[in-house]
Design an enzyme around this catalytic site. Structure first.
Site, PDB file in Angstrom:
ATOM      1  CG  HIS A 127       7.779  73.721 -69.066  1.00 15.66           C
ATOM      2  ND1 HIS A 127       8.986  74.349 -69.274  1.00 15.66           N
ATOM      3  CD2 HIS A 127       6.914  74.689 -68.708  1.00 15.66           C
ATOM      4  CE1 HIS A 127       8.857  75.647 -69.041  1.00 15.66           C
ATOM      5  NE2 HIS A 127       7.602  75.886 -68.692  1.00 15.66           N
ATOM      6  NE  ARG A 147      10.981  80.790 -63.386  1.00 19.95           N
ATOM      7  CZ  ARG A 147      10.167  79.951 -64.007  1.00 19.95           C
ATOM      8  NH1 ARG A 147      10.612  78.796 -64.457  1.00 19.95           N
ATOM      9  NH2 ARG A 147       8.904  80.240 -64.179  1.00 19.95           N
TER      10      ARG A 147
END
Ligand code: AMP
Length: 398
Positions: free
Chosen positions: A180, A241
């Site tokens: 990211h 996750r």
């Protein structure tokens, strides 16, 4: 000048066409089910749409459809590909090889391929996208690559190493790379702009909270630490996750359930996080609704998520020995005032208070801390495509 931004996945292809004269998006779309059917959804900025189900055996056929959508469909926005000055590609993993965006040539493609093992689902797909793009747009249109990991390459070795035998770092490149990065770079730059201060004087924590979640400590304008690691599985819990775990948990479960490394990877990436805890959904909206109706495990997932964000903020404020601003971005960060308010309250020891007059806003660039807060808190919608387009433009202008 128009820049075409591409995010190629193994069976999908997302794109945006951006007019850099005013940095406005002209059209965006997605090709899905590449290799197993094929469909394109295309939307012009003025609201016109084009949709087609077409066979797309490879990314090349997908690009042919994109070219048709852009130039000839009922939602076309340009009359010829000649109007596109350059193409910018998102690449997930640049390893230690790329600390900034670069123009594509054969050696760059080979380096991206050499990192396939670090991002097996992404890097091979990006290379397919780059090569198909060369076929669709021709050799003369320059292409650039912008890496999710590049912003994090400023981390010091003491920050990016795992305490495993050093040989695994040397042999296989096992270390923290983060992800990211394009988003963290964009929102931290905007934060410094909004504060009217040079970023070299600021300590900022950026929280990218979406389906994937990562938190980054940015000291003096560069990444100091980030929560995602060798892969985007590390750090805080996410939609599906697990985030960081005691590694013994995994060997224990593998033995109990007779699971292979692949099974464990599937478990941690696809069946854990908020979905695993709630047993209900990976989507924060569903969890909030269920929690409000009394679902205890949905509430637990939300509480765990918030606690982990608070813990990272505390750790990174200590790691940087100070904190000037916090930024929330991503689908959850931009749209969840309740979460933001609770976090501000839970870390009020740092000297911040949430301003209810601005915090209720969703998806808008806004300061949500009160004027007398020592630490400024902002919501800044991220725009990774714009960063890719800006980097591409800067590279071809050199
Ligand atoms: P992203 O991966 O950035 O698209 O973010 C996806 C996450 O954002 C999901 O968990 C959504 O529930 C959450 N999200 C998106 N829009 C909203 C909204 N209006 N209110 C609350 N959460 C939202």
């Amino acid at each position: 000048m128009k820049i075409f931004v591409v995010n190629a996945g193994s069976s999908s292809l997302k794109y945006q066409l951006i007019d850099m004269d005013n940095e406005q998006m002209l059209a965006k779309g997605v090709c899905e089910r590449i290799g197993a059917g094929g469909a394109i959804q295309h939307k012009a900025a003025d609201g016109r749409t084009y949709h087609a189900e077409v066979e797309m055996p490879t990314h090349s056929e997908a690009f042919q459809q994109v070219v048709y959508a852009l130039t000839k469909s009922e939602a076309s926005v340009i009359s010829s590909l000649d109007e596109i000055a350059a193409i910018g590609h998102r690449v997930v993993q640049g390893g230690s090889l790329f600390s900034k965006s670069v123009l594509v040539d054969e050696s760059v493609i080979e380096k991206i391929e050499s990192l396939n093992e670090l991002a097996p689902l992404h890097n091979p797909a990006h290379v397919l996208g780059i090569r198909a793009c060369i076929r669709a747009f021709g050799e003369k249109t320059p292409q650039a690559v912008v890496f999710d990991t590049a912003f994090h390459q400023t981390m010091e070795q003491k920050v990016y190493m795992y305490a495993l035998p050093y040989e695994y770092y040397e042999k296989y490149g096992v270390r923290r790379y983060g992800a990211h990065g394009t988003s963290h770079r964009f929102v931290s730059d905007r934060c410094a702009d909004l504060m009217g201060k040079p970023k070299k004087d600021l300590k900022i924590i950026t929280c990218h909270l979406g389906n994937g979640c990562s938190i980054t400590a940015i000291k003096n304008g560069v990444c100091y630490d980030t929560s995602m690691g060798f892969t985007p599985l590390d750090g805080m819990m996410m939609g599906t996750r697990s985030g960081a775990l005691d590694p013994s948990v995994l060997t224990f479960i593998a033995e109990k359930e007779n699971m292979t490394p692949h099974d464990i990877s599937e478990l941690c990436n696809k069946r854990s996080g908020a979905l695993g805890i709630s047993g209900l959904s990976n989507d924060n909206r569903d969890l909030a609704e269920a929690a409000a109706a009394g679902n205890r495990r949905a509430q637990l997932a939300l509480d765990m998520q918030r606690y982990q964000i608070v813990k990272f903020i505390g750790a990174y404020a200590a790691a940087m020995n100070g904190l000037d601003a916090i930024v929330f971005t991503g689908g959850i960060g931009e749209n969840n005032p309740d979460l933001r308010e609770k976090i501000c309250n839970e870390i009020s020891c740092f000297g911040m208070a949430c301003d209810e007059n601005t915090n209720h806003l969703r998806g808008k660039e806004v300061r949500i801390s009160t004027a007398d807060s020592k630490v400024a808190v902002y919501v800044i919608p991220t725009n990774e495509e714009l960063v890719i387009a800006r980097d591409t433009l800067a590279l071809i202008s050199k």
